[in-house]
Design an enzyme around this catalytic site. Structure first.
Site, PDB file in Angstrom:
ATOM      1  CG  ASP B  55      -2.173  -0.723   1.053  1.00 21.53           C
ATOM      2  OD1 ASP B  55      -2.450  -1.273  -0.068  1.00 21.53           O
ATOM      3  OD2 ASP B  55      -3.015  -0.939   2.030  1.00 21.53           O
ATOM      4  CE1 TYR B 113       4.179  -6.842   3.991  1.00 18.57           C
ATOM      5  CE2 TYR B 113       3.360  -9.066   4.144  1.00 18.57           C
ATOM      6  CZ  TYR B 113       3.268  -8.060   3.448  1.00 18.57           C
ATOM      7  OH  TYR B 113       2.831  -7.960   2.388  1.00 18.57           O
TER       8      TYR B 113
END
EC number: 5.4.99.12
Lengths: 250, 250
Positions: B55, B113
């Site tokens: 994003d 992540y």
């Protein structure tokens, strides 16, 4: 009821056109003045006085400013009020009420700067705005051998950007250090002194890096003090690596 | 002579409108495609395939993409050529020539992540784009006690942002850790899994912080798996703290 407030601020200089107010520019001084004056009455303007300028892109960990505020407010309330109004790239880290003869610029007796140099081969995207970049190997011992030449009272004409019109180029450096941060792959310079000429730290760092790389003799500072020629020092390390770390007062 | 190149890239997501190309937006994919196609002929367009989207504002330390390049070039030359053309907020950290059946998206079997949470009281100006911010004290032991509930195969419907239209919300998390970085005053989360839903890591981090703060019971993940309701997890930690750290292939 007017009291003088000394505030210590940190800012990310990336998106500021330097410290000092200029027409149509976003500067640290202008965002501070806007925040302080949100708490003033309509017919009064409260000016902010900084310890000195920083250039566009230069950061601060401990810049100091003062202003006179005519309404009753504790130092702690002032700190919280300002931080609630300032943009996120500028934060008040300390606030105290000081005597009226304190002046951020005229009562300082020195400053400390830090300069970070990234030594990665390619520019690290997370450091592009927060370090200088020097991919060439440097011999840290050579730089350490040069640093005693920096300390003391010298004529820094060779290390002063043209365009400056101060009367004297003599300044005193109290402390000059370098260390290697192995984890970050950076060289960290620090300089403390009575005052600094325009771009002095950035020109000194560029010269020290050339000494470390072997492109200049270790004691080239002694020659540069003599020749008093800005063209002899040549390079200026970028603004992105420079941090105003501390401003000294009694 | 066409060969497939796998490149690993790092980027500062602050000034990108995410990874994936979109009209009139500056995206990671578009700057990569521009760089690669500067080396192609006029009548050919070389598309870039990423392991997946990130994003706007999300960073990468090890995003992986591939493309097919029809001219002879060594992996090392490709790496240097791309880095000479890419903007400074995106860098190629590794390049290799891979078999034709490698696909950045379809042959991955997992991702890792990292999420950084700054715990300073006020937002640190140097971290505003690189961490989430949570000023409330958290009990790290509570978060550590909740992490085993995250590991395993679960229906993560409660942790999937609305607007996503994937068929299944079942994913497998292999590894979930947290540590406190005392020097930086940060909490560092890491999650490795087979795949992640839209905003899953950011919603999980926000939920774990509420567990650490005592606003949720330690084992609330077990309830959230059952209720399958995005509104029950509520908060989403900001994009600025999220880093795609690694993409796994055989």
């Amino acid at each position: 009821m007017t009291k003088r407030y000394k505030i210590t601020i940190a800012y990310d200089g990336t998106n500021f056109a330097g410290f000092q107010s200029q027409p149509h520019q976003r500067t640290v001084q202008s965002v501070l003045e806007r925040a302080v004056n949100k708490m003033s009455k309509k017919d009064e303007f409260i000016p902010i006085f900084g310890s000195g300028r920083t250039d566009s892109g230069v950061h601060a960990l401990g810049q100091v400013v003062h202003f006179d505020f005519p309404h009753e407010m504790s130092a702690d309330s002032m700190l919280k009020a300002l931080n609630s109004m300032l943009p996120l790239d500028c934060v008040v880290v300390d606030c105290e009420i000081v005597p009226d003869d304190f002046h951020a610029r005229f009562t300082t007796h020195g400053k400390r700067y830090m300069y970070r140099v990234s030594q990665s081969y390619f520019v690290d995207p997370f450091k592009r705005n927060y370090t200088g970049h020097y991919k060439y190997p440097v011999n840290l011992e050579k730089i350490k051998a040069a640093l005693p030449d920096v300390i003391g009272t010298h004529d820094f004409t060779s290390f002063c950007a043209s365009g400056s019109n101060v009367k004297s180029h003599v300044r005193t450096i109290y402390d000059a250090t370098v260390r290697r941060d192995e984890v970050q792959n950076e060289l960290i310079f620090e300089f403390a002194g009575s005052g600094f000429l325009y771009n002095q730290v950035r020109i000194m760092v560029a010269t020290l890096l050339e000494i470390g790389r072997g492109k200049r003799p270790v004691h080239d500072f002694l020659r540069l003090y003599e020749v008093k020629d800005r063209n002899e020092a040549r390079e200026t390390a970028p603004a992105s690596g420079l941090y105003l770390k501390e401003v000294y007062y009694d």
